[in-house]
Design an enzyme around this catalytic site. Sequence first.
Site, PDB file in Angstrom:
ATOM      1  N   SER A   1       0.831  -1.214   0.000  1.00  0.00           N
ATOM      2  CA  SER A   1       0.000   0.000   0.000  1.00  0.00           C
ATOM      3  C   SER A   1       0.863   1.261   0.000  1.00  0.00           C
ATOM      4  O   SER A   1       0.346   2.367   0.107  1.00  0.00           O
ATOM      5  CB  SER A   1      -0.924   0.002   1.217  1.00  0.00           C
ATOM      6  OG  SER A   1      -0.181  -0.189   2.408  1.00  0.00           O
TER       7      SER A   1
ATOM      8  N   ASN B   1      -1.603  -2.982  13.397  1.00  0.00           N
ATOM      9  CA  ASN B   1      -3.050  -2.740  13.405  1.00  0.00           C
ATOM     10  C   ASN B   1      -3.441  -1.527  14.249  1.00  0.00           C
ATOM     11  O   ASN B   1      -4.290  -0.738  13.850  1.00  0.00           O
ATOM     12  CB  ASN B   1      -3.790  -3.994  13.896  1.00  0.00           C
ATOM     13  CG  ASN B   1      -3.581  -5.165  12.959  1.00  0.00           C
ATOM     14  OD1 ASN B   1      -3.087  -4.984  11.839  1.00  0.00           O
ATOM     15  ND2 ASN B   1      -3.927  -6.363  13.401  1.00  0.00           N
TER      16      ASN B   1
ATOM     17  N   LYS C   1     -18.900  30.779 -27.305  1.00  0.00           N
ATOM     18  CA  LYS C   1     -19.200  30.077 -26.060  1.00  0.00           C
ATOM     19  C   LYS C   1     -18.363  30.517 -24.868  1.00  0.00           C
ATOM     20  O   LYS C   1     -17.183  30.808 -24.983  1.00  0.00           O
ATOM     21  CB  LYS C   1     -18.991  28.572 -26.257  1.00  0.00           C
ATOM     22  CG  LYS C   1     -20.034  27.953 -27.152  1.00  0.00           C
ATOM     23  CD  LYS C   1     -21.298  27.625 -26.407  1.00  0.00           C
ATOM     24  CE  LYS C   1     -21.158  26.241 -25.840  1.00  0.00           C
ATOM     25  NZ  LYS C   1     -22.318  25.825 -25.085  1.00  0.00           N
TER      26      LYS C   1
ATOM     27  N   ASN D   1     -18.337  28.677 -21.163  1.00  0.00           N
ATOM     28  CA  ASN D   1     -18.969  27.558 -20.449  1.00  0.00           C
ATOM     29  C   ASN D   1     -18.629  27.547 -18.952  1.00  0.00           C
ATOM     30  O   ASN D   1     -17.512  27.865 -18.563  1.00  0.00           O
ATOM     31  CB  ASN D   1     -18.532  26.228 -21.065  1.00  0.00           C
ATOM     32  CG  ASN D   1     -19.049  26.057 -22.482  1.00  0.00           C
ATOM     33  OD1 ASN D   1     -20.146  26.516 -22.801  1.00  0.00           O
ATOM     34  ND2 ASN D   1     -18.264  25.418 -23.322  1.00  0.00           N
TER      35      ASN D   1
ATOM     36  N   HIS E   1     -40.551  23.469  -7.793  1.00  0.00           N
ATOM     37  CA  HIS E   1     -40.679  22.732  -9.069  1.00  0.00           C
ATOM     38  C   HIS E   1     -39.987  23.480 -10.207  1.00  0.00           C
ATOM     39  O   HIS E   1     -40.342  23.301 -11.367  1.00  0.00           O
ATOM     40  CB  HIS E   1     -42.141  22.480  -9.453  1.00  0.00           C
ATOM     41  CG  HIS E   1     -42.990  21.972  -8.336  1.00  0.00           C
ATOM     42  ND1 HIS E   1     -43.234  20.632  -8.138  1.00  0.00           N
ATOM     43  CD2 HIS E   1     -43.634  22.623  -7.330  1.00  0.00           C
ATOM     44  CE1 HIS E   1     -44.011  20.480  -7.069  1.00  0.00           C
ATOM     45  NE2 HIS E   1     -44.257  21.674  -6.551  1.00  0.00           N
TER      46      HIS E   1
ATOM     47  N   GLN F   1      -7.440  -2.230   4.334  1.00  0.00           N
ATOM     48  CA  GLN F   1      -6.436  -1.387   3.670  1.00  0.00           C
ATOM     49  C   GLN F   1      -7.080  -0.585   2.527  1.00  0.00           C
ATOM     50  O   GLN F   1      -6.551   0.429   2.100  1.00  0.00           O
ATOM     51  CB  GLN F   1      -5.299  -2.273   3.143  1.00  0.00           C
ATOM     52  CG  GLN F   1      -4.192  -1.518   2.466  1.00  0.00           C
ATOM     53  CD  GLN F   1      -2.954  -2.390   2.239  1.00  0.00           C
ATOM     54  OE1 GLN F   1      -2.215  -2.660   3.156  1.00  0.00           O
ATOM     55  NE2 GLN F   1      -2.774  -2.841   1.008  1.00  0.00           N
TER      56      GLN F   1
HETATM   57  N1  ARG Z   1      -1.135  -1.389   5.363  1.00  0.00           N
HETATM   58  C1  ARG Z   1      -2.052  -1.953   6.311  1.00  0.00           C
HETATM   59  C2  ARG Z   1      -3.412  -1.224   6.210  1.00  0.00           C
HETATM   60  O1  ARG Z   1      -3.440  -0.161   5.678  1.00  0.00           O
HETATM   61  C3  ARG Z   1      -1.528  -1.787   7.706  1.00  0.00           C
HETATM   62  C4  ARG Z   1      -2.018  -2.815   8.684  1.00  0.00           C
HETATM   63  C5  ARG Z   1      -1.533  -4.123   8.325  1.00  0.00           C
HETATM   64  N2  ARG Z   1      -1.682  -5.095   9.312  1.00  0.00           N
HETATM   65  C6  ARG Z   1      -1.556  -6.357   8.998  1.00  0.00           C
HETATM   66  N3  ARG Z   1      -1.688  -7.208   9.943  1.00  0.00           N
HETATM   67  N4  ARG Z   1      -1.348  -6.739   7.777  1.00  0.00           N
HETATM   68  O2  ARG Z   1      -4.440  -1.721   6.624  1.00  0.00           O
END
Ligand code: ARG
Length: 465
Positions: A22, A109, A282, A284, A155, A321
């Site tokens: 990510s 987490n 025009k 716009n 309306h 995520q």
């Molecule tokens: N990149 C993860 C998210 O955005 C972070 C948490 C990941 N935790 C895990 N146990 N894979 O949710």
Amino acid sequence: MKLWSGRFEKKTAAEVDDFNSSIHFDWRLYRHDIRGSIAHARMLGRQGIISEEEADLICTNLEQLLKDIESGSINFSTEAEDIHMNIESLLIERIGQTGKKLHTGRSRNDQVALDTRMYAREETDQILQLLSALQYELLKTAEDNAETFMPGYTHLQKAQPITLAHHLMAYFEMFRRDMERLLDCRKRINIMPLGSGALAGTTYPLDREWVAEELGFSDITRNSLDAVSDRDYIIEILGCCSMIMMHLSRFCEELILWSTDEFGFVIMDDSYSTGSSIMPQKKNPDVAELIRGKTGRVYGNLIALLTVMKALPLAYNKDMQEDKEALFDSLDTVKKCLKVFTGMLSTLKFSRKQMKQSALSGFANATDAADYLVKKGLPFRSAHEVIGKLVLHCIKHNLSLQDLELSQFKEFSPLFEEDIYHAISLETCVNERKLPGGPAAETVKQAIKEGRTWLDNVLSNLATA
Ligand code: ARG
């Protein structure tokens, strides 16, 4: 090497690294991640879980890392998956064994929950500032137009006369609710989740309250399972964003209509308009149209995250995520739209003459004509019938009510007197509607004053939050 590679015998497939990672979007949490880690490390030191020297070394290096990221000298790695593990790996690269102690008593987490909450809090404040700027612009324009008559519609048919100020203040109320919603949502964002661990807290004697205070949170989360799997506050923000966009889109739609040759109520500034590649004449209203269009994607993000969260078992699941791109996109979009909308609004030219002319036609004063007869003693339902007939007569002869001779009025009811003309004049129709919430100039001026006091107050509280 991955930070979690211990129990694995094989390398992650390249396409899984790519799929799972990510970092290409959560990199923007780097400031919040580092700030959270510094608070966590300090707390570990204070509690004697690591030594104060170790905490110092971690914190100075995290601060240096922050500078290096901001100067652009750091390349994040896809293999390190996300911003949290990128930063931890970079720290370990720099200070070795001590860096490996940072993640004591913490899980990604609760870390991701912390970072997202800090990000969301900051962005909420920015949106509140942008909404305030828009609100001040609305107040200013309303102040200048307390006696600018225009037709009010239901309306999309002319209904009763109002003023431009009253119309603008309707939007002020919508955005006021948006601000109140954000402020309320902010209370639920501003709760500190660290110490929830992966899902079941931790055995280390962490000082959660200290971390909360250090990071400016007003409270700590009360259940570790909930804390790592709660995305309600993001859905709430996406809901707030959707509502803001819905309001902007209604405003934009009206400006688009009002700028047509048919309405001619408003002229958009050249600097907020675009031309056509083929039609030389025009001009716009692209900005207003694009804001109207972007409302769709902001609604989409809300539905996307609601759907991601549907039926997810406790606690953290990787599905979550998916929250970030939706959140980032909606926040970015709303901020951009608010900024450009306020710019567009501040450069609009209202055609007062055209608005007044329009308010004088289309029988916008018919209700007042009926009310006139009521004041002369006729029951309202009968008065409605008389004026209905009168309107029909006028339509057939292409007249307005105020064009009729008194003798013609009298053919429809003997109750009509010379004072009918005053009763159905634009000024009377608007300025006699002076109940609280009504369009009368004095009432609207009062509403503008109240609105300004409210807004000043919200802003000064924001500054101290
Ligand atoms: N990149 C993860 C998210 O955005 C972070 C948490 C990941 N935790 C895990 N146990 N894979 O949710």
